[in-house]
Design a protein around this motif. Sequence first.
Motif, PDB file in Angstrom:
ATOM      1  N   PRO A   1      -1.892   6.236 -14.281  1.00 24.73           N
ATOM      2  CA  PRO A   1      -2.583   7.136 -15.224  1.00 24.73           C
ATOM      3  C   PRO A   1      -3.896   7.696 -14.693  1.00 24.73           C
ATOM      4  O   PRO A   1      -4.270   8.823 -15.041  1.00 24.73           O
ATOM      5  N   LEU A   2      -4.586   6.933 -13.846  1.00 18.82           N
ATOM      6  CA  LEU A   2      -5.822   7.464 -13.262  1.00 18.82           C
ATOM      7  C   LEU A   2      -5.538   8.671 -12.385  1.00 18.82           C
ATOM      8  O   LEU A   2      -6.247   9.687 -12.445  1.00 18.82           O
ATOM      9  N   LEU A   3      -4.484   8.601 -11.581  1.00 19.51           N
ATOM     10  CA  LEU A   3      -4.111   9.745 -10.756  1.00 19.51           C
ATOM     11  C   LEU A   3      -3.603  10.896 -11.615  1.00 19.51           C
ATOM     12  O   LEU A   3      -3.790  12.069 -11.266  1.00 19.51           O
TER      13      LEU A   3
ATOM     14  N   MET B   1       1.749  13.008 -10.123  1.00 23.17           N
ATOM     15  CA  MET B   1       1.860  14.465 -10.062  1.00 23.17           C
ATOM     16  C   MET B   1       2.913  14.970 -11.034  1.00 23.17           C
ATOM     17  O   MET B   1       2.702  16.004 -11.713  1.00 23.17           O
ATOM     18  N   ALA B   2       4.041  14.282 -11.139  1.00 18.88           N
ATOM     19  CA  ALA B   2       5.089  14.713 -12.071  1.00 18.88           C
ATOM     20  C   ALA B   2       4.611  14.659 -13.519  1.00 18.88           C
ATOM     21  O   ALA B   2       4.837  15.592 -14.307  1.00 18.88           O
ATOM     22  N   ILE B   3       3.942  13.578 -13.886  1.00 18.29           N
ATOM     23  CA  ILE B   3       3.441  13.462 -15.255  1.00 18.29           C
ATOM     24  C   ILE B   3       2.345  14.489 -15.518  1.00 18.29           C
ATOM     25  O   ILE B   3       2.264  15.072 -16.611  1.00 18.29           O
TER      26      ILE B   3
ATOM     27  N   THR C   1       0.821  -1.211   0.000  1.00 17.39           N
ATOM     28  CA  THR C   1       0.000   0.000   0.000  1.00 17.39           C
ATOM     29  C   THR C   1       0.852   1.257   0.000  1.00 17.39           C
ATOM     30  O   THR C   1       0.635   2.169  -0.806  1.00 17.39           O
ATOM     31  N   VAL C   2       1.839   1.314   0.879  1.00 14.84           N
ATOM     32  CA  VAL C   2       2.661   2.518   0.988  1.00 14.84           C
ATOM     33  C   VAL C   2       3.485   2.732  -0.279  1.00 14.84           C
ATOM     34  O   VAL C   2       3.551   3.839  -0.831  1.00 14.84           O
TER      35      VAL C   2
ATOM     36  N   ILE D   1       4.636   5.726  -5.310  1.00 17.44           N
ATOM     37  CA  ILE D   1       4.938   5.708  -6.744  1.00 17.44           C
ATOM     38  C   ILE D   1       3.840   6.387  -7.546  1.00 17.44           C
ATOM     39  O   ILE D   1       4.109   7.217  -8.437  1.00 17.44           O
ATOM     40  N   GLU D   2       2.596   6.075  -7.240  1.00 19.15           N
ATOM     41  CA  GLU D   2       1.492   6.585  -8.038  1.00 19.15           C
ATOM     42  C   GLU D   2       1.270   8.080  -7.815  1.00 19.15           C
ATOM     43  O   GLU D   2       1.001   8.813  -8.776  1.00 19.15           O
TER      44      GLU D   2
END
Length: 312
Positions: A184-186, A103-105, A91-92, A97-98
Amino acid sequence: MATSQMSRPRAPVAGRSRTTPKWLTGYTLAAPAILLMLVIFLYPLGQSFVMSFFRWDLNSAESPFLGLSNYTDLFTGTSFGQTLRNQVIFTVASLVIEVVGGMAIAVLLSSKLRGLRPARTLLLIPPMVAPAVVGLNFRWLFNEQYGLIDAVLVRLGLPAIPWLSDPGWALVSVIIASAWQNTPLLVLLFLAGLQAIPREPLEAAAVDGASAWRTFWSIVLPLMRPVVVIALMIRIIDLFRTFDVVWLMTQGGPGNASNLLTVEAYKLAFQSVDFGHAAAVSYVALVLSLLVLALLYGIPRLTARRSAAWQA
């Protein structure tokens, strides 16, 4: 004179409105859907909760009441501790990573660089793929004999990695597969939040000579906090019920190296035919996810109240 007054017709008295309240009309119209949800959702939830206090074994005709024994057996056993540790790591690591990668993408896609419009369309592909398909594809990609990842590593002069057979790499491979599908969802959520930020604070920061990193850290990120919290809540719920990818890639192995709470509940229910312990594992996962969500929701509100009290 009196007769004329008595014979005069009276003006019609305005009657009281007998219209049904709007809230009652709304609940009446929604009653079939509410009843259906109660039957589909609450009844199995309550039945499984009751089941967690019994020895519910299909191999036996009796189901004796055990109290909290199913729960205490989990925490005193050796395998459940590793499963719980795997769930926390999964989870962490997936959230870090996501969220960071998303946010960077999103910041990159919100810039005015050319050729980024097709990339926004391509972001819709991974979330649309079924988790079972993702698990099978990554199982082939991480295969030690004919997998693409190890073939590329060997071509580059690097040693092949036993992704799915080594206890140290099995959970990492599952995290990579989950992050590939859900980042990609985030990105889409963060991209929508970035486009909704007002331009006045950004223009003021540019006039004051603030750097891009300072502008992002001091202006963009605080304004994006509600979107980030919503994204975290969505992903925490999904991560605590992840099953397809893990089962099709590793089945929780080797050993219990990549075993998660959902996989443990599945093994207890459909391999050991012990539905009482499986229900207990499911409710442990539910309580843990609710605690994390409560902390995620309560900490920002408590921080905001303390900051308001200090300012006052």
